[in-house]
Scaffold this active site. Structure first.
Site: not given
Lengths: 309, 309
Positions: B107-109
């Protein structure tokens, strides 16, 4: 649903930068955050579920309509409720756009190549379920990794806001770090050697915007609580670049100080406010938005809204 | 749905690091990407819609079951289809976890405070609709901004993978930038003065992991195509830290070279492969996963899988 790829036929609609500039000329530069925190849902007598975040978002849209130009849904608080939360967000975004508000999806997405292009398609494709007017993005993988979203945005009259110098204190190590001249491999790093990471992003965004007339469609996020000089960011470097500025109210920056903070770049500043407005509760939120808008009008009284910053 | 807050009563389940270590001891260190690109959907004779990405994901899960320990759905390709895409992703994640696969939501949040905590709740809360075993996160706003996800992960036996040195060439300006000693304000930047941004994150993650016995639950993402020395990252700095390594196959790194690339840190490396596997098509994907797993077994023949790297 048809998802347009970057490079598809260009829309004829005005650019995102042109739409923002028109709002500024009309004196509208307030961006109202839509942040359905669990504690705010409780304060608003709403359930901490997808129904609650939908209702919260729709009420904020109603309150903002006619008082603010821009709303900024914070995606995290909808994503927290999974697909049902996303369905609620789709309704909130659609209601806001139907009301004529400019919607900035605060998603802070970042990745590379066709993956980050998929994020841009999610938020910026005309006709898509989450279609917004702009989205926030993160360039930890380099501003160059965001080229596909940039191209998709320009093709469809949409915008991006790239995180540059954010208002949280833990950010300094990354954002004040100094870009190296040339790594040992001899391959260019991109970026501006000797500049801070934040200043390098600001500089590269300015280059992107130089291809557009007037205000560009790629903005940067700069916290109103930071000292731009410490990052080596000058107001001149922000020429032609929209600046989304959070940090007012709860985080310590004062709207009255904004033109001092951003100097010659003030004309391109969007004042983003969330907690200070949302904490007024469902009956007070419209009043809080109106008060904030008036405060902004006073603070920007000496600024030429029509100027390219 | 009940969403657990960070600081809630600790689970009794094993830590994420312990689960990963057990997979490594069993010889399983292959992570199969679930990346339903539009062009792959076409190759697989699936529609470019939520039904198509669901079917694609379920087929990859079926193929991976028994051949790989880990799957990594790429969230962007599901988000691209809005709430319907998220509902598909919920089904894919649930099927993978039911099959005993470790799920890393790619998700690379990234964000700050209660906002990034909301992202962690979305992906790591037990019982939540998107519940995964770990998620990828981005520290453009500083590793310290990810403290709430870190605490939530540890409380629930979950993991994080923080982007450090990624395999895309545009990333170098940010990730090789040098952390300053002390900014003019005198306030500490956090991070490791004089180190690259990537090395500083690796170092701070190691500190986080030092509170755990054995392999830690916070990993880093390091592309197998990069030269770690250029970022000042030593294998020793990765001690106790899981390393998620993309970049094999299409991007140029060879699995046969992995132990040379990561040296003493090899025992903690997860080999991530997506395009090289998914391009084999629906009838070939299981065979491609098996072949990749055998190649990994050969490459790691001399590595003590039980060692704390």
């Amino acid at each position: 649903m048809t998802l347009s790829a970057a490079g598809a036929a260009e829309d004829t609609r005005p650019s995102f930068g042109a739409r923002l500039a028109a709002a500024f000329v009309a004196g509208d530069r307030l961006c109202v955050g839509i942040d359905p925190h669990a504690h705010l849902l409780a304060d608003w007598n709403l359930a901490d579920d997808a129904v609650g975040v939908r209702e919260f978002g729709l009420r904020v849209v109603d309150a903002a309509h006619g008082l603010a130009a821009i709303v900024k849904p914070q995606v995290a608080f909808f994503e927290r409720h999974g697909s049902a939360g996303y369905a609620a967000l789709e309704d909130v975004i659609a209601a806001a756009r139907a009301a004529g508000l400019i919607v900035i999806a605060d998603a802070k997405r970042g990745d590379v190549g066709s993956t980050v292009e998929a994020y841009a398609q999610a938020w910026l494709s005309p006709g898509g379920p989450l279609e917004s007017d702009a989205m926030t993005v993160s360039a930890y993988q380099g501003l160059g990794s965001l080229r596909a979203p940039h191209e998709l945005a320009l093709a469809h009259g949409k915008g991006l806001f790239v995180l540059a110098a954010t208002s949280n204190p833990e950010a300094a190590a990354v954002q004040t770090a100094v870009v190296r001249t040339t790594p040992d491999s001899g391959v260019s790093t991109g970026g501006s050697a000797g500049a801070s990471v934040a200043a390098s992003i600001v500089s590269d965004v300015r280059d992107w915007n130089s291809s557009e007339d007037g205000l560009g469609s790629t903005g940067v996020v700069i916290g109103a609580t930071i000292d731009m000089a410490e990052y080596g960011i000058t107001p001149e470097a922000l020429s032609g670049t929209p600046v989304l500025a959070p940090g007012f109210g709860h985080q310590g920056a004062r709207v009255a100080d904004v033109t001092r903070l951003f100097g010659a770049a003030s004309a391109s500043v969007i004042v983003s406010a969330s907690r200070s407005i949302l904490s007024a509760g469902p009956t007070g939120v419209a009043g809080a938005i109106g008060a904030q808008a008036r405060e902004i009008t006073e603070a920007f009284a000496g600024v030429d809204h029509g100027a390219r910053a």
